[in-house]
Design an enzyme around this catalytic site. Structure first.
Site, PDB file in Angstrom:
ATOM      1  CE  LYS A 195       3.472   9.145   6.019  1.00 33.22           C
ATOM      2  NZ  LYS A 195       2.285   8.715   6.792  1.00 33.22           N
ATOM      3  CE  LYS A 248       2.920   7.400   2.088  1.00 28.05           C
ATOM      4  NZ  LYS A 248       1.806   7.175   3.032  1.00 28.05           N
TER       5      LYS A 248
END
Length: 329
Positions: A195, A248
């Site tokens: 992330k 992400k």
């Protein structure tokens, strides 16, 4: 060899031919639709920076879940805004908080709906960071104990999958142990393994009221310049027991999805995040792009890079387009 024997265009001459030889397909079973639940009843308020997405009270979240299930979508991820915030985010594991209430209600109404719970603290803390803060520093190991409570509370409510999005070191092993000790051995962990500290999250912070009140999240989320580090993070989460790993955001990190696919035999998810969604919606509303074509092209690129699962705010639109034959899968 004669030139006319080398004609790849032969396989592009018609829509049925193109579909027949298509290498990657976007299917509704690939998609997870994120929703935002809030306190109260009969609440449905559009999020200004995310057209078509809403803050929903639990009763309306159930209605939405029933509607999208009828469209063929089978998975949702539940985010929430709590009734109260404090320095450790204790509302994140409160069984009466909107997320836990929504998980219970949706699972009761739709037992076959796959429900993902977002395991994080940023929208629950009064400082907006993803963990317990000491002297403006997020304390990694103290935060793990809090994340364990969140994951267990969501599993107790009926979540099929818990998805730690905090980027603390060691959280997958910690959560796995906590779940197993409470008897939730079959609860799946989908790790936000890579992330990034991305500018594409802007509208989400509007949706979840989760912007940090000081500093930023670069001390724990990943530097967008780093690729090899993402592979290390993914390897660590796999070793700790993640069932699914996630990259992400999606569009600027498809190279990371591709690299992960080359080394990982477990399912890979990617998150088509709020900023990516908002840019498409804004351009489409101005008539600058063909929204349907762009959305399907983007989602297909995620599948082509190697994603098995796509979390996307476009999911409901895609379901409607496919149902009405407005786009090709």
């Amino acid at each position: 060899m004669k030139l006319n024997t080398l004609r790849p265009r032969r396989l592009r001459l018609s829509a049925p031919l193109r579909v027949m030889v298509r290498e990657n397909h976007v299917c509704l079973n690939d998609l997870i639709y994120p929703i935002f639940v809030v306190p109260g009843t009969n609440v449905k308020e559009e999020i200004p920076s995310m057209p078509g997405c809403y803050h929903l009270s639990v009763d309306n979240a159930v209605r939405l879940a029933e509607d999208i299930y009828a469209l063929g979508l089978r998975a949702i991820e539940v985010f929430g805004l709590p009734a109260y915030k404090d320095e450790i985010g204790s509302s994140a594991w409160d069984p009466q908080s909107p997320v836990q209430c929504a998980i219970r209600a949706i699972k009761k109404a739709l037992p076959d709906m796959v429900i993902v719970g977002d395991v994080c603290l940023c929208q629950y803390t009064d400082h907006g960071h993803c963990g317990q803060v000491k002297d403006h520093y997020v304390d990694n190991d103290a935060t793990l104990k809090l994340l364990n409570k969140v994951a267990v509370s969501q599993a107790e409510a009926g979540a099929d999958i818990v998805a730690p999005s905090d980027m603390m070191d060691g959280r997958i092993a910690s959560i796995r142990q906590a779940l197993d000790e409470e008897g939730f051995i079959n609860t799946i962990i989908m790790s936000y393994a890579a992330k990034y500290a991305s500018g594409f999250y802007g509208p989400f912070r509007d949706a979840a009221d989760s912007a940090p009140h000081f500093g930023d999240r670069r001390q724990y989320q990943m530097d967008p310049a780093n690729g090899r580090e993402a592979m290390k993070e993914i390897d660590l989460d796999l070793e700790e027991g993640a069932d699914i790993i996630m990259v992400k955001p999606a569009l600027s990190y498809l190279d990371i999805v591709y690299q992960a696919r080359q080394r990982c035999q477990r399912p890979i998810a990617t998150y088509n995040v709020s900023g990516e969604y908002a840019m498409v919606k804004a351009a489409a509303r101005n008539g600058w792009i063909d929204e349907k074509r762009i959305v399907m092209e983007e989602l297909t690129s995620m599948k082509r890079a190697g994603a098995d699962i796509i979390i996307t705010y476009h999911a409901v639109d895609v379901a409607k387009w496919l149902k009405n034959g407005e786009v090709e899968a």
